[in-house]
Scaffold this active site. Sequence first.
Site, mmCIF file in Angstrom:
data_model
loop_
_atom_site.group_PDB
_atom_site.id
_atom_site.type_symbol
_atom_site.label_atom_id
_atom_site.label_comp_id
_atom_site.label_asym_id
_atom_site.label_seq_id
_atom_site.Cartn_x
_atom_site.Cartn_y
_atom_site.Cartn_z
ATOM 1 N N ARG A 93 0.835 -1.210 0.000
ATOM 2 C CA ARG A 93 0.000 0.000 0.000
ATOM 3 C C ARG A 93 0.872 1.263 0.000
ATOM 4 O O ARG A 93 0.521 2.259 -0.638
ATOM 5 C CB ARG A 93 -0.934 -0.016 1.219
ATOM 6 C CG ARG A 93 -1.794 1.230 1.312
ATOM 7 C CD ARG A 93 -2.849 1.098 2.388
ATOM 8 N NE ARG A 93 -3.597 2.331 2.574
ATOM 9 C CZ ARG A 93 -4.509 2.503 3.527
ATOM 10 N NH1 ARG A 93 -4.786 1.503 4.366
ATOM 11 N NH2 ARG A 93 -5.140 3.643 3.642
ATOM 12 N N ASN A 147 -10.600 -4.692 -0.604
ATOM 13 C CA ASN A 147 -10.652 -3.596 -1.580
ATOM 14 C C ASN A 147 -9.832 -3.862 -2.834
ATOM 15 O O ASN A 147 -8.902 -4.655 -2.784
ATOM 16 C CB ASN A 147 -10.129 -2.317 -0.908
ATOM 17 C CG ASN A 147 -11.244 -1.552 -0.236
ATOM 18 O OD1 ASN A 147 -12.341 -1.465 -0.755
ATOM 19 N ND2 ASN A 147 -10.951 -0.996 0.932
ATOM 20 N N CYS A 169 -18.932 -2.286 2.144
ATOM 21 C CA CYS A 169 -18.144 -1.110 2.484
ATOM 22 C C CYS A 169 -18.786 -0.465 3.712
ATOM 23 O O CYS A 169 -19.997 -0.528 3.879
ATOM 24 C CB CYS A 169 -18.149 -0.130 1.323
ATOM 25 S SG CYS A 169 -17.310 1.412 1.716
ATOM 26 N N HIS A 199 -17.404 3.268 -3.412
ATOM 27 C CA HIS A 199 -16.629 4.498 -3.243
ATOM 28 C C HIS A 199 -16.970 5.528 -4.314
ATOM 29 O O HIS A 199 -16.194 6.450 -4.571
ATOM 30 C CB HIS A 199 -15.106 4.224 -3.207
ATOM 31 C CG HIS A 199 -14.691 3.488 -1.968
ATOM 32 N ND1 HIS A 199 -13.385 3.229 -1.644
ATOM 33 C CD2 HIS A 199 -15.425 2.968 -0.948
ATOM 34 C CE1 HIS A 199 -13.322 2.572 -0.494
ATOM 35 N NE2 HIS A 199 -14.552 2.399 -0.052
ATOM 36 N N TYR A 253 -15.669 9.780 -0.832
ATOM 37 C CA TYR A 253 -14.620 9.619 -1.846
ATOM 38 C C TYR A 253 -14.816 10.519 -3.059
ATOM 39 O O TYR A 253 -13.883 10.718 -3.845
ATOM 40 C CB TYR A 253 -14.514 8.156 -2.291
ATOM 41 C CG TYR A 253 -13.833 7.303 -1.248
ATOM 42 C CD1 TYR A 253 -12.449 7.239 -1.175
ATOM 43 C CD2 TYR A 253 -14.575 6.614 -0.293
ATOM 44 C CE1 TYR A 253 -11.817 6.490 -0.202
ATOM 45 C CE2 TYR A 253 -13.951 5.860 0.695
ATOM 46 C CZ TYR A 253 -12.578 5.801 0.736
ATOM 47 O OH TYR A 253 -11.956 5.068 1.708
HETATM 48 P P1 NAD Z 1 -3.686 -5.849 6.404
HETATM 49 O O1 NAD Z 1 -2.547 -5.305 5.655
HETATM 50 O O2 NAD Z 1 -3.627 -5.869 7.873
HETATM 51 O O3 NAD Z 1 -3.986 -7.306 5.857
HETATM 52 C C1 NAD Z 1 -4.872 -8.164 6.517
HETATM 53 C C2 NAD Z 1 -4.301 -9.557 6.542
HETATM 54 O O4 NAD Z 1 -4.345 -10.135 5.240
HETATM 55 C C3 NAD Z 1 -2.819 -9.588 6.960
HETATM 56 O O5 NAD Z 1 -2.694 -10.280 8.174
HETATM 57 C C4 NAD Z 1 -2.143 -10.280 5.792
HETATM 58 O O6 NAD Z 1 -1.081 -11.125 6.188
HETATM 59 C C5 NAD Z 1 -3.294 -11.049 5.181
HETATM 60 N N1 NAD Z 1 -3.091 -11.548 3.831
HETATM 61 C C6 NAD Z 1 -2.375 -11.000 2.819
HETATM 62 N N2 NAD Z 1 -2.441 -11.780 1.728
HETATM 63 C C7 NAD Z 1 -3.215 -12.837 2.037
HETATM 64 C C8 NAD Z 1 -3.671 -13.980 1.337
HETATM 65 N N3 NAD Z 1 -3.313 -14.210 0.075
HETATM 66 N N4 NAD Z 1 -4.468 -14.867 1.985
HETATM 67 C C9 NAD Z 1 -4.827 -14.673 3.264
HETATM 68 N N5 NAD Z 1 -4.422 -13.608 3.979
HETATM 69 C C10 NAD Z 1 -3.631 -12.704 3.374
HETATM 70 O O7 NAD Z 1 -4.990 -5.094 5.898
HETATM 71 P P2 NAD Z 1 -6.143 -4.300 6.668
HETATM 72 O O8 NAD Z 1 -5.720 -2.915 6.825
HETATM 73 O O9 NAD Z 1 -6.594 -5.053 7.832
HETATM 74 O O10 NAD Z 1 -7.259 -4.337 5.540
HETATM 75 C C11 NAD Z 1 -7.694 -5.576 5.045
HETATM 76 C C12 NAD Z 1 -8.453 -5.429 3.771
HETATM 77 O O11 NAD Z 1 -9.727 -4.870 4.009
HETATM 78 C C13 NAD Z 1 -7.790 -4.537 2.732
HETATM 79 O O12 NAD Z 1 -7.991 -5.071 1.455
HETATM 80 C C14 NAD Z 1 -8.531 -3.243 2.898
HETATM 81 O O13 NAD Z 1 -8.516 -2.443 1.761
HETATM 82 C C15 NAD Z 1 -9.902 -3.754 3.181
HETATM 83 N N6 NAD Z 1 -10.803 -2.781 3.808
HETATM 84 C C16 NAD Z 1 -12.021 -2.655 3.231
HETATM 85 C C17 NAD Z 1 -12.916 -1.731 3.697
HETATM 86 C C18 NAD Z 1 -14.230 -1.578 2.999
HETATM 87 O O14 NAD Z 1 -14.914 -0.593 3.202
HETATM 88 N N7 NAD Z 1 -14.621 -2.516 2.137
HETATM 89 C C19 NAD Z 1 -12.594 -0.960 4.844
HETATM 90 C C20 NAD Z 1 -11.333 -1.133 5.430
HETATM 91 C C21 NAD Z 1 -10.445 -2.065 4.899
HETATM 92 C C1 G6P Z 2 -12.655 3.406 4.458
HETATM 93 C C2 G6P Z 2 -13.206 2.552 3.411
HETATM 94 C C3 G6P Z 2 -12.311 1.515 3.036
HETATM 95 C C4 G6P Z 2 -10.948 2.129 3.033
HETATM 96 C C5 G6P Z 2 -10.568 2.246 4.455
HETATM 97 C C6 G6P Z 2 -9.197 2.771 4.700
HETATM 98 O O1 G6P Z 2 -13.471 4.138 5.011
HETATM 99 O O2 G6P Z 2 -14.529 2.329 3.297
HETATM 100 O O3 G6P Z 2 -12.711 0.884 1.900
HETATM 101 O O4 G6P Z 2 -10.066 1.533 2.234
HETATM 102 O O5 G6P Z 2 -11.538 2.920 5.170
HETATM 103 O O6 G6P Z 2 -8.933 2.879 6.060
HETATM 104 P P1 G6P Z 2 -7.452 2.959 6.596
HETATM 105 O O7 G6P Z 2 -7.581 3.195 8.051
HETATM 106 O O8 G6P Z 2 -6.832 1.645 6.250
HETATM 107 O O9 G6P Z 2 -6.800 4.091 5.862
HETATM 108 MN MN MN Z 3 -14.951 1.045 1.536
#
Ligand code: NAD
Ligand code: G6P
Ligand code: MN
Length: 433
Positions: A93, A147, A169, A199, A253
Amino acid sequence: ALKLVTIGGGSSYTPELIEGYIKRREQLPIKEIWLVDIEAGMEKLKIVGAMAQRMVKAAGLDWEVHLTLDRQAALKDADFVSTQFRVGRLPARIKDERIPNYYGLIGQETNGAGGIFKAFRTVPVILDIVADMKRLCPQAWLINFTNPSGMITEAIRTYGHWDRVIGLCNVPVMAMLSEPELIGKTLDQLTYKFAGIDHFHWHRVWDESGQEVTMTIIDKLFGDNDAGLPTNIFDVPFFKDQLAAMRMIPCGYHRYYYRQEEMTAHGLAEYRENKTRAQQVTQIEEELFELYRDPELDYKPKQLAERGGAHYSDAACEAIASIYRDKKTHMVVSTLNQGSVPDLPSDHVVEVSAQIGAAGAVPMAFGHFQPAERGWLQLMKNMELVIVEAAVTGDYGLALQAFTMNPLIPSGATAKRVLDELLIAHQAYLPQF
Ligand code: NAD
Ligand code: G6P
Ligand code: MN
């Protein structure tokens, strides 16, 4: 009895998910929760997994919480699979944000060049997961949070041919949590309708007498008020005259598109101070894991609210409970359009208000957009389709097409250089290119 699986279980968000399940203990007869991660995430999985086990125990529940690197063992006979993984973890990232920044472009995890590359890295992995699910748990539901959530859901449906999927989301959840009180109402007095893509959606609101209150809420959103804005988005205000013409509430966004100049300037200032969002999150995550290491801590710490995704479990756990109990709840999800947004193709994924029940998501009709929003949306959705096709095929020309379409990337030699640099930077996670 339910078997729930979370891929990316080592995420610092996991305690929120566990709290969401505990809140719904009466609705969900949970037997097993499997937290799956990869070798590189082992350390985090152990710490946050132990924390999850303490939370379950403190709630007096006998749920088994399994921690594993064996995805296939976890998926075997699963009922619900949620995904919250990040391919390449936070260091990837940082590259997604800082490489575009270096060239003066917006660096953001789901928008611009960085968002495109997050899709490129994630699509091969999610399609592998879908292939596993077809063999190991063909009846399961996939609740995708990874994401860029809308594009990943699109890939799952269009290329994975898997339709038991709901993309989520937290942004719509946060709007519905914060806006009602701005106008002295509660959520159950209001009717919300959202439509667009992840988004990049707008919403309208009506009160209990059927009177539209969208403009009343917009009025309250100005001044010092960033109600409902996730912490990761810098609050450059929208132009009020523009919103008055729109007569809809844009999502947070949209700032990147409606105030691109200011959002870029802010992002570049953070870049120069070595404080891009990924760098801030690295710091927040360290602090969170320090807390999770405490063997006495058995509840979600308040510091988790510093993450942009706060409240996501309200979406994830409620989607699961709504499907399992056929609750027919209103939720905003990424799902097949089916005519709900007639300005977009009916056989592709949109993010829309839907009724969630045993059959999954039934999208609600939103109707046509005005020309301005229609134009944006058609560009952005078609760009998503190009990105996903490029992610599946590894076609360089299509990747360049996606870059050229993206409104946050000026076309030309710089764009091509950013594309080439990101391809090299992320080579280890891009087997398709
Ligand atoms: P992070 O970097 O902590 O990753 C989460 C875990 O995924 C880590 O422990 C990592 O080792 C693991 N991982 C990586 N590749 C993998 C694989 N191939 N198989 C299984 N596990 C694997 O990330 P985070 O900050 O906790 O965010 C996790 C995800 O959720 C991201 O993709 C982020 O964009 C998403 N997210 C989505 C929203 C939303 O609104 N949809 C909101 C926040 C975060
Ligand atoms: C948001 C979204 C996610 C986004 C995340 C990032 O609000 O809905 O899709 O990617 O938070 O949060 P962070 O704390 O990782 O910057
Ligand atoms: Mn989102």
